[in-house]
Motif scaffolding. Structure first.
Motif, PDB file in Angstrom:
ATOM      1  N   VAL A 117      37.294  65.403  -7.128  1.00 14.46           N
ATOM      2  CA  VAL A 117      36.801  65.375  -5.740  1.00 14.46           C
ATOM      3  C   VAL A 117      35.733  66.437  -5.528  1.00 14.46           C
ATOM      4  N   VAL A 118      35.987  67.645  -6.033  1.00 19.08           N
ATOM      5  CA  VAL A 118      34.987  68.710  -5.906  1.00 19.08           C
ATOM      6  C   VAL A 118      33.704  68.313  -6.637  1.00 19.08           C
ATOM      7  N   ALA A 119      33.853  67.710  -7.814  1.00 21.44           N
ATOM      8  CA  ALA A 119      32.681  67.263  -8.573  1.00 21.44           C
ATOM      9  C   ALA A 119      31.876  66.240  -7.782  1.00 21.44           C
ATOM     10  N   ALA A 120      32.564  65.315  -7.109  1.00 20.61           N
ATOM     11  CA  ALA A 120      31.874  64.297  -6.307  1.00 20.61           C
ATOM     12  C   ALA A 120      31.086  64.931  -5.176  1.00 20.61           C
ATOM     13  N   PHE A 121      31.693  65.878  -4.465  1.00 15.15           N
ATOM     14  CA  PHE A 121      30.993  66.541  -3.364  1.00 15.15           C
ATOM     15  C   PHE A 121      29.800  67.346  -3.870  1.00 15.15           C
ATOM     16  N   CYS A 122      29.968  68.014  -5.007  1.00 15.96           N
ATOM     17  CA  CYS A 122      28.860  68.835  -5.533  1.00 15.96           C
ATOM     18  C   CYS A 122      27.718  67.960  -6.058  1.00 15.96           C
ATOM     19  N   TRP A 123      28.029  66.960  -6.894  1.00 16.54           N
ATOM     20  CA  TRP A 123      26.982  66.127  -7.493  1.00 16.54           C
ATOM     21  C   TRP A 123      26.240  65.322  -6.423  1.00 16.54           C
ATOM     22  N   CYS A 124      26.991  64.665  -5.552  1.00 15.32           N
ATOM     23  CA  CYS A 124      26.373  63.813  -4.530  1.00 15.32           C
ATOM     24  C   CYS A 124      25.791  64.641  -3.392  1.00 15.32           C
ATOM     25  N   GLY A 125      26.487  65.706  -3.024  1.00 14.90           N
ATOM     26  CA  GLY A 125      25.941  66.590  -2.000  1.00 14.90           C
ATOM     27  C   GLY A 125      24.670  67.276  -2.470  1.00 14.90           C
ATOM     28  N   MET A 127      22.554  66.030  -4.574  1.00 11.31           N
ATOM     29  CA  MET A 127      21.498  65.024  -4.552  1.00 11.31           C
ATOM     30  C   MET A 127      20.976  64.826  -3.124  1.00 11.31           C
ATOM     31  N   ALA A 128      21.879  64.897  -2.129  1.00 15.81           N
ATOM     32  CA  ALA A 128      21.456  64.779  -0.733  1.00 15.81           C
ATOM     33  C   ALA A 128      20.589  65.979  -0.321  1.00 15.81           C
ATOM     34  N   ILE A 129      20.947  67.170  -0.791  1.00 14.35           N
ATOM     35  CA  ILE A 129      20.122  68.355  -0.505  1.00 14.35           C
ATOM     36  C   ILE A 129      18.748  68.191  -1.144  1.00 14.35           C
ATOM     37  N   SER A 130      18.714  67.644  -2.350  1.00 13.97           N
ATOM     38  CA  SER A 130      17.429  67.385  -3.003  1.00 13.97           C
ATOM     39  C   SER A 130      16.587  66.402  -2.197  1.00 13.97           C
ATOM     40  N   ALA A 131      17.247  65.416  -1.589  1.00 13.95           N
ATOM     41  CA  ALA A 131      16.520  64.453  -0.753  1.00 13.95           C
ATOM     42  C   ALA A 131      15.842  65.163   0.417  1.00 13.95           C
ATOM     43  N   VAL A 132      16.551  66.124   1.013  1.00 17.92           N
ATOM     44  CA  VAL A 132      15.942  66.917   2.089  1.00 17.92           C
ATOM     45  C   VAL A 132      14.760  67.721   1.544  1.00 17.92           C
ATOM     46  N   GLY A 133      14.963  68.328   0.363  1.00 21.32           N
ATOM     47  CA  GLY A 133      13.893  69.110  -0.247  1.00 21.32           C
ATOM     48  C   GLY A 133      12.650  68.282  -0.517  1.00 21.32           C
ATOM     49  N   PHE A 214      17.269  59.027  -3.578  1.00 23.28           N
ATOM     50  CA  PHE A 214      18.294  60.058  -3.746  1.00 23.28           C
ATOM     51  C   PHE A 214      19.487  59.796  -2.828  1.00 23.28           C
ATOM     52  N   LEU A 215      19.218  59.481  -1.573  1.00 20.72           N
ATOM     53  CA  LEU A 215      20.304  59.281  -0.608  1.00 20.72           C
ATOM     54  C   LEU A 215      21.133  58.046  -0.948  1.00 20.72           C
ATOM     55  N   VAL A 216      20.484  56.956  -1.340  1.00 21.62           N
ATOM     56  CA  VAL A 216      21.218  55.741  -1.694  1.00 21.62           C
ATOM     57  C   VAL A 216      22.080  55.984  -2.936  1.00 21.62           C
ATOM     58  N   LEU A 217      21.503  56.625  -3.951  1.00 22.16           N
ATOM     59  CA  LEU A 217      22.276  56.927  -5.152  1.00 22.16           C
ATOM     60  C   LEU A 217      23.442  57.856  -4.836  1.00 22.16           C
ATOM     61  N   ALA A 218      23.200  58.876  -4.010  1.00 15.95           N
ATOM     62  CA  ALA A 218      24.265  59.818  -3.656  1.00 15.95           C
ATOM     63  C   ALA A 218      25.423  59.095  -2.982  1.00 15.95           C
ATOM     64  N   ALA A 219      25.109  58.173  -2.075  1.00 13.28           N
ATOM     65  CA  ALA A 219      26.171  57.436  -1.378  1.00 13.28           C
ATOM     66  C   ALA A 219      26.952  56.559  -2.344  1.00 13.28           C
ATOM     67  N   GLY A 220      26.236  55.829  -3.193  1.00 16.02           N
ATOM     68  CA  GLY A 220      26.913  54.965  -4.158  1.00 16.02           C
ATOM     69  C   GLY A 220      27.742  55.743  -5.155  1.00 16.02           C
ATOM     70  N   TYR A 221      27.176  56.835  -5.679  1.00 12.99           N
ATOM     71  CA  TYR A 221      27.905  57.667  -6.627  1.00 12.99           C
ATOM     72  C   TYR A 221      29.146  58.285  -5.989  1.00 12.99           C
ATOM     73  N   PHE A 222      29.034  58.665  -4.716  1.00 18.83           N
ATOM     74  CA  PHE A 222      30.170  59.294  -4.043  1.00 18.83           C
ATOM     75  C   PHE A 222      31.354  58.334  -3.981  1.00 18.83           C
ATOM     76  N   VAL A 223      31.086  57.060  -3.657  1.00 19.15           N
ATOM     77  CA  VAL A 223      32.158  56.070  -3.592  1.00 19.15           C
ATOM     78  C   VAL A 223      32.818  55.909  -4.968  1.00 19.15           C
TER      79      VAL A 223
END
Length: 537
Positions: A117-125, A127-133, A214-223
């Protein structure tokens, strides 16, 4: 709190993940694959470099002469150079090794579900931060998001299923870890073409489509990652498959009956010998795989495109495009053999033994680098490609076999955490291998050496490294009894500890779980084969 004053078991706690009697152990590998296929996209991030290098200019990069790397981190008016972006890739694997080493002990205490669970939040989160960047054109946010936070997710996600898989499959340790680690190698095979397609859908006159992707991949990967994490179960203490008994301990099987504590593992010579084996096996291939496409083009030149006699340096634009397509096909073939080798060689180690398996792949790789590759340079293109496909399979096989090797030598109690610390060898190799190859290659090109003669000394150096690894592997013996944990249950369950249930059988849940990971894998294989098919034309 429970009524009796004891702490209730949370949904993420290790105690809450102990399998019931009806659990099928074949549900665990697809859960591990779900996480590894997602974090394996780290290998495919190069698909973003060229679009990001024109994120402002859209069609052509907006270049700023003399801009430093520090300035590139915060500029809003200049496009990033590819050399600025690839630092994200370096951060991935440095942080992966560091986080796996630092938090491997916590993972063993907390259990695989919480770590997943922590890995999912870190990897996908991340990627979402990168999308903002990307959306506000701040490279430092991409570095922190994907490189650092995502790198932590990589480390925890990579090691999260290792210990649990080995405990569920004491009879097939190599096969079990090979399936999961095959997923990490195959993540880019799925993610790269998917990301390329998504960027094309999101691109416009004002955007290259990366931050949306990035956002689409992050959402899919999170699931996928959360489904994998919540599917994790740990076996009851002392469980083993019905009727299975551990093989006898010999100098070649090394399957220890005892556990070695995490705090003692690095004090043994066995840990550092295996660390050396992994370092040299990875270093010998990771650098050459990174230059596989230009290497093929430079060595064979016009022969690749039915223009014999034309040197690589004399290609016109059309010939460069044709040769680049051949090079991309070569990379695709290497990727397939790398992935397949992770499962094949790790599974084969269950029959041959881990020490013998490493002796085989190290010796064979040294022979291929030392004799076959130099003699085939400029010779048969097909055999040259086959040699490097075999090398890629053994590179991947070494990765996938290491967790089972560690369990054989140190027992299963802390194998996930010990594996985490061993991954510092991977991080080191990720720097040593590419730098070694790039330094020698660039130096020989600068010295005026013909392109088709640049790589031969590199092959010999890599062969020598593998010979040293071969010797290190021969020196690995059972761990001295003074490092064995006292008053502990045996590391390998005995016949009296064998439990009932959990063994296997086909159910709807097992079929659906495997379908969820096999369908994306099949699509990724198809896309890779299509890319590699250019080699057959």
């Amino acid at each position: 709190m429970a009524e009796n004053g004891t702490r209730s078991t949370g949904i993420l706690d290790r105690a809450g993940t102990i399998a019931g009697p009806s659990y099928n152990r074949w549900l665990l590998p697809p859960c591990a694959l779900a996480i590894h296929l997602c974090i394996g996209m780290a290998y495919g991030f190069s698909v973003f470099w060229l679009p990001l290098s024109r994120a402002i200019g859209i069609t052509d990069p907006v270049l700023c002469e003399g801009i430093s790397l520090v300035q590139a981190l915060s500029t809003k008016t200049c496009d990033w150079r590819v050399s600025d972006l690839v630092w994200t890739y370096t951060l991935f694997f440095v942080v992966l090794g560091a986080s796996a080493a630092l938090w491997g002990g916590w993972l063993e205490r907390a259990g695989p579900r919480k770590a997943g669970v922590v890995a999912a939040f870190c990897w996908c989160g991340g990627m979402a931060i990168s999308a903002v960047g990307v959306s506000i054109h701040q490279l430092w946010l991409v570095w922190i998001g994907s490189g650092v936070i995502g790198g932590i997710g990589l480390g925890l996600g990579y090691i999260s299923p290792v210990s649990t898989l080995i405990k569920w499959f004491p009879d097939r340790r190599g096969m079990a870890t090979g399936m999961a680690i095959m997923g990490f190698g195959g993540g880019a095979m799925i993610g790269s073409p998917l990301a390329d397609w998504l960027m094309k859908q999101f691109s416009s006159a004002t955007s290259v489509g990366v931050w949306q992707t990035f956002l689409v991949l992050a959402a899919g990967y999170f699931v996928f990652m959360m489904a994998g994490a919540f599917g994790y179960r740990v076996p009851p203490e002392g469980w083993a498959p019905a009727g299975w008994q551990a093989p006898p301990v010999t100098s070649t099987t090394l399957m220890s009956r005892f556990n070695v504590h995490l705090n003692d593992a690095h004090r043994t010579p066995q840990f550092w010998l295996i660390w050396t084996v992994l370092l040299l096996n990875v270093s010998a291939s990771i650098g050459i795989i990174g230059v596989a496409s230009p290497m093929l083009q430079e060595i064979f030149g016009g022969r690749l495109i039915d223009a014999p006699g034309v040197l690589f340096t004399a290609f016109d634009d059309d010939q460069k495009k044709a040769a680049a397509a051949i090079g991309a096909g070569f990379v695709g073939m290497i990727s397939l053999f790398n992935i397949g080798g992770r499962f094949f060689w790790a599974s084969f180690s269950d029959r041959l033994g881990r020490k013998r398996l490493f002796a085989v792949i190290l010796a064979a790789s040294a022979i291929l680098y030392g004799f076959a590759a130099p003699s085939l340079a400029g010779g048969s293109i097909g055999l040259f490609i086959l040699v490097f496909c075999l090398l890629a399979s053994m590179y991947g096989g070494g990765f996938a076999t290491v967790p089972a090797y560690l369990a054989d030598v140190f027992g299963t109690k802390f194998v996930g955490a010990i594996h985490g610390r061993l991954l510092t060898a991977w991080s080191t190799a990720g720097v040593v291998g590419p730098l070694l190859v790039a330094y020698i290659r660039d130096g020989r090109i600068a010295a005026g050496v013909p392109r088709d003669q640049v790589y031969q000394p590199i092959y010999l150096i890599l062969a020598a490294m593998l010979v040293v690894g071969f010797v290190a592997n021969l020196l690995i013996k059972p761990v001295d009894a003074r490092f064995h944990m006292a008053d502990e249950a045996p590391a390998v369950p005995t016949a009296s500890a064998v439990g009932a249930g959990h063994g296997g059988g086909v159910s709807i849940a097992v079929v659906l779980a495997w379908a969820a990971v096999c369908i994306p894998i099949a699509w990724g294989v198809y896309m890779t084969v299509m890319k590699a098919s250019v080699l057959l034309r």
